[in-house]
Write a protein that holds these residues in place. Structure first.
Motif, mmCIF file in Angstrom:
data_model
loop_
_atom_site.group_PDB
_atom_site.id
_atom_site.type_symbol
_atom_site.label_atom_id
_atom_site.label_comp_id
_atom_site.label_asym_id
_atom_site.label_seq_id
_atom_site.Cartn_x
_atom_site.Cartn_y
_atom_site.Cartn_z
ATOM 1 N N PRO A 53 2.104 -25.355 15.494
ATOM 2 C CA PRO A 53 1.578 -26.639 15.987
ATOM 3 C C PRO A 53 0.254 -27.078 15.381
ATOM 4 O O PRO A 53 -0.164 -28.209 15.642
ATOM 5 N N GLY A 54 -0.440 -26.217 14.568
ATOM 6 C CA GLY A 54 -1.757 -26.658 14.133
ATOM 7 C C GLY A 54 -2.290 -25.989 12.890
ATOM 8 O O GLY A 54 -3.380 -25.431 12.917
ATOM 9 N N ASN A 55 -1.546 -26.044 11.786
ATOM 10 C CA ASN A 55 -2.058 -25.509 10.514
ATOM 11 C C ASN A 55 -2.598 -24.093 10.673
ATOM 12 O O ASN A 55 -3.757 -23.808 10.408
ATOM 13 N N GLU A 56 -1.762 -23.186 11.111
ATOM 14 C CA GLU A 56 -2.189 -21.845 11.439
ATOM 15 C C GLU A 56 -2.128 -20.909 10.227
ATOM 16 O O GLU A 56 -1.219 -21.014 9.398
ATOM 17 N N THR A 57 -3.097 -20.022 10.122
ATOM 18 C CA THR A 57 -3.050 -18.943 9.150
ATOM 19 C C THR A 57 -2.348 -17.760 9.796
ATOM 20 O O THR A 57 -2.743 -17.298 10.862
ATOM 21 N N VAL A 58 -1.293 -17.278 9.137
ATOM 22 C CA VAL A 58 -0.464 -16.216 9.700
ATOM 23 C C VAL A 58 -0.449 -15.026 8.748
ATOM 24 O O VAL A 58 -0.354 -15.184 7.525
ATOM 25 N N ILE A 59 -0.551 -13.826 9.303
ATOM 26 C CA ILE A 59 -0.468 -12.589 8.523
ATOM 27 C C ILE A 59 0.639 -11.725 9.105
ATOM 28 O O ILE A 59 0.737 -11.543 10.321
ATOM 29 N N GLY A 60 1.488 -11.205 8.237
ATOM 30 C CA GLY A 60 2.568 -10.317 8.658
ATOM 31 C C GLY A 60 2.363 -8.934 8.095
ATOM 32 O O GLY A 60 1.968 -8.771 6.943
ATOM 33 N N ALA A 61 2.620 -7.902 8.895
ATOM 34 C CA ALA A 61 2.483 -6.518 8.460
ATOM 35 C C ALA A 61 3.778 -5.772 8.746
ATOM 36 O O ALA A 61 4.366 -5.917 9.826
ATOM 37 N N SER A 62 4.215 -4.971 7.784
ATOM 38 C CA SER A 62 5.401 -4.147 7.948
ATOM 39 C C SER A 62 5.038 -2.711 7.644
ATOM 40 O O SER A 62 4.568 -2.394 6.548
ATOM 41 N N THR A 63 5.245 -1.819 8.609
ATOM 42 C CA THR A 63 4.859 -0.418 8.444
ATOM 43 C C THR A 63 6.059 0.516 8.383
ATOM 44 O O THR A 63 5.897 1.731 8.441
ATOM 45 N N TRP A 101 3.427 -3.016 3.884
ATOM 46 C CA TRP A 101 3.417 -4.325 3.244
ATOM 47 C C TRP A 101 2.628 -5.296 4.097
ATOM 48 O O TRP A 101 2.703 -5.253 5.325
ATOM 49 N N VAL A 102 1.880 -6.190 3.446
ATOM 50 C CA VAL A 102 1.165 -7.251 4.166
ATOM 51 C C VAL A 102 1.435 -8.584 3.473
ATOM 52 O O VAL A 102 1.339 -8.695 2.246
ATOM 53 N N ILE A 103 1.800 -9.582 4.261
ATOM 54 C CA ILE A 103 2.055 -10.949 3.797
ATOM 55 C C ILE A 103 1.031 -11.872 4.452
ATOM 56 O O ILE A 103 0.674 -11.693 5.615
ATOM 57 N N CYS A 104 0.561 -12.868 3.721
ATOM 58 C CA CYS A 104 -0.312 -13.871 4.328
ATOM 59 C C CYS A 104 0.147 -15.270 3.925
ATOM 60 O O CYS A 104 0.695 -15.470 2.844
ATOM 61 N N GLY A 105 -0.043 -16.220 4.821
ATOM 62 C CA GLY A 105 0.389 -17.582 4.539
ATOM 63 C C GLY A 105 0.098 -18.527 5.678
ATOM 64 O O GLY A 105 -0.864 -18.337 6.423
ATOM 65 N N ALA A 144 0.862 -1.180 0.000
ATOM 66 C CA ALA A 144 0.000 0.000 0.000
ATOM 67 C C ALA A 144 0.901 1.234 0.000
ATOM 68 O O ALA A 144 1.689 1.431 0.935
ATOM 69 N N PRO A 145 0.832 2.076 -1.034
ATOM 70 C CA PRO A 145 1.727 3.233 -1.135
ATOM 71 C C PRO A 145 1.432 4.280 -0.070
ATOM 72 O O PRO A 145 0.413 4.199 0.629
ATOM 73 N N PRO A 146 2.309 5.282 0.094
ATOM 74 C CA PRO A 146 2.064 6.344 1.070
ATOM 75 C C PRO A 146 0.704 6.986 0.850
ATOM 76 O O PRO A 146 0.245 7.077 -0.290
#
Length: 326
Positions: A122-132, A113-117, A106-108
């Motif tokens: 331990p249990g098939n987790e959905t993880v989202i990462g954000a960088s600001t 940035w957002v990552i998903c995966g 997402a530009p200024p």
């Protein structure tokens, strides 16, 4: 151009999972190959040069700033950042996520940035990462869900200036994750009626004031290719366009929008469909290859650009890697 003709390009990858523009003439292609998981082009996608095994076990998604000043590629067990248009990469190996399947920028003023995966243990987790921090080097990781069987697949994040929306699969009922606080917290919002409870998503894109997701319906196997759209991404706001592609094209793998052309394009295994507003689709345009998995439209710079029409020559759209097929 009008996407009615396509020219194959030269590249070193054996599988292409995604492509993205990186400025005015550069493109980044990611996937897998004998010596490379990333390749870059400086001639509008006519030829690509390998940039090494930035992501060792295969790259699934890539995003760049509008000028290409920074690009981020994600995949299995690692991610990579580039500040020279994809020629060289710095690899990161966060332990919070095992496989990264989607990334968006997402530009200024957001500059985020957002990552998903997924994290398998331990249990098939959905993880989202954000960088600001704008550099995609410092990340905040959030586990948003854990399911008992199978994998919770998430695909490309979308951003409308105030809200992040990430389409998801393998949940019942199907829906999206949303965040209005720069990715700190996430809420699951089912699509709601009239979207089929068997809908599975493969790609997503935001443009023209709409969140658009594409995929198929079918409980155990694809039965109908379709696209959904929503202005808000909230439960009950989604419309199923119900458009069908040829018999062999039972799902839609990719979707994108070209601002200069004013056209949405979607791709299935062997055909393209187009739309001026994402609410009704026409086509299909049969393709000369099989297993089309990704498509990206650009007017030279992400999400804005010079207004110049996209070049006729485009990267090869014949990958065999589909990161959201699990």
């Amino acid at each position: 151009s009008d996407a009615s003709t396509w020219t194959a390009s030269s590249h070193p990858l054996t599988e292409i999972g995604a492509i993205a523009p990186a400025g005015t003439t550069r493109w980044i292609a990611v996937g897998n190959g004998i010596s490379d998981s990333v390749a870059y082009s400086t001639d509008n996608g006519v030829t690509f040069t390998g940039a090494g095994k930035t992501v060792t076990n295969g790259a699934f998604a890539v995003a760049c700033t509008p000028t290409g000043s920074r690009c981020v590629v994600v995949g299995s067990a690692s991610l990579g950042t580039s500040v020279d248009g994809g020629a060289t990469w710095t690899t990161q190996s966060p332990t919070q996520i095992a496989v990264s399947l989607g990334i968006a920028y997402a530009p200024p003023p957001a500059d985020q940035w957002v990552i998903c995966g997924q994290q398998f243990f331990p249990g098939n987790e959905t993880v989202i990462g954000a960088s600001t921090d704008g550099t995609a080097t410092a990340w905040t990781w959030t586990t948003v869900d854990t399911i008992a069987t199978g994998f919770e697949i998430t695909v490309m994040p979308m951003y409308n200036g105030a809200k992040w929306v990430i389409a998801g699969s393998r949940r019942s009922p199907p829906g999206v994750y949303t965040s209005t606080d720069a990715g700190v917290t996430w809420v699951w919002e089912p699509y709601g009626a009239p979207v089929s409870s068997t809908f599975r998503v493969y790609d997503a894109h935001y443009a023209t004031g709409l969140f658009v997701v594409v995929g198929h319906t079918g409980a155990s196997a694809p039965t109908a290719a379709t696209a959904l759209y929503s202005a808000t991404g909230t439960t009950g706001s989604w419309t199923d366009t119900g458009y069908l592609l040829p018999t062999l094209s039972e799902t839609v793998f990719g979707v994108s929008y070209s601002p200069g052309a004013g056209t949405w394009m979607s791709i299935s295994a062997d055909a393209l469909a187009s739309s001026t507003d994402a609410t009704a689709w026409t086509g299909p345009l049969a393709l000369a290859f099989a297993n089309g998995k990704c498509i990206v439209a650009s007017d030279h710079v992400n999400g804005g650009g010079s207004g110049t029409a996209a070049p006729t020559l485009a990267p090869t759209l014949a990958p065999t890697l589909a990161p959201t097929l699990a």
